[in-house]
Scaffold this active site. Structure first.
Site, PDB file in Angstrom:
ATOM      1  CD  GLN A 169      -3.115   0.746   0.418  1.00  0.00           C
ATOM      2  OE1 GLN A 169      -3.545  -0.386   0.288  1.00  0.00           O
ATOM      3  NE2 GLN A 169      -3.658   1.759  -0.193  1.00  0.00           N
ATOM      4  CG  PHE A 170       2.214   3.561  -3.641  1.00  0.00           C
ATOM      5  CD1 PHE A 170       2.408   4.917  -3.901  1.00  0.00           C
ATOM      6  CD2 PHE A 170       1.268   2.865  -4.384  1.00  0.00           C
ATOM      7  CE1 PHE A 170       1.677   5.556  -4.886  1.00  0.00           C
ATOM      8  CE2 PHE A 170       0.535   3.500  -5.366  1.00  0.00           C
ATOM      9  CZ  PHE A 170       0.736   4.849  -5.618  1.00  0.00           C
ATOM     10  CB  THR A 171      -1.951   5.186  -1.269  1.00  0.00           C
ATOM     11  OG1 THR A 171      -2.603   4.094  -0.623  1.00  0.00           O
ATOM     12  CG2 THR A 171      -1.991   5.005  -2.780  1.00  0.00           C
TER      13      THR A 171
END
Length: 147
Positions: free
Chosen positions: A78-80
């Site tokens: 989940q890079f966000t």
């Protein structure tokens, strides 16, 4: 490294309409990897998650860990989680680790958790995923290795 940990009664992740991973009792872990994160950060977050005492005991007190209840983990990259929205309305992702390094650390995280004897399912790094879960409680904990 950042992780959002959700206690769940069940969860799955689908990619292109097909189930890639599913669990019953345990945690969904949304895992974000930031610039400068190291193997030490990864182990810190993994150990913290595995040993979080957020399952209820016989007195209905949050006192049991994932290992105590024989729970599983569904790990989703989940890079966000590194989206910075402090200026303007469009997130800036400059603090997220570049994809090649982040994927390696994500894979290391998964291998480490599995190595601790935890049943672990995953999404697919960089894929468009659909996550379905039943949050138990709801209980949601946010962890950071740099805190």
């Amino acid at each position: 490294m950042r992780a959002v940990v959700q206690r769940v009664t069940n969860a799955d992740v689908k990619i292109d309409g097909k189930v890639n991973g599913n669990i019953e009792n345990g945690f969904v872990v949304l895992l974000g990897i930031g610039n400068g994160d190291t193997a030490e950060d990864m182990r810190y977050i993994a150990d913290k998650i595995i040993n979080l005492r957020i399952f209820c005991d016989e007195n209905n007190k949050m006192n049991l860990s994932l290992t105590d209840v024989g729970g599983s983990i569904l790990v989703i990259s989940q890079f966000t989680l590194y989206g910075d929205c402090s200026h303007g309305r469009r997130p800036y992702f400059g603090e997220a680790m570049e994809p090649v390094g982040a994927n390696e650390m994500y894979e290391d995280f998964v291998a480490y958790v599995k190595g601790q004897g935890i049943h672990t399912e995953t999404g697919k790094f960089g894929a468009d995923m659909k996550v379905t879960l039943t949050n138990d409680g709801p209980v949601t904990i946010i962890l950071e290795s740099k805190s």
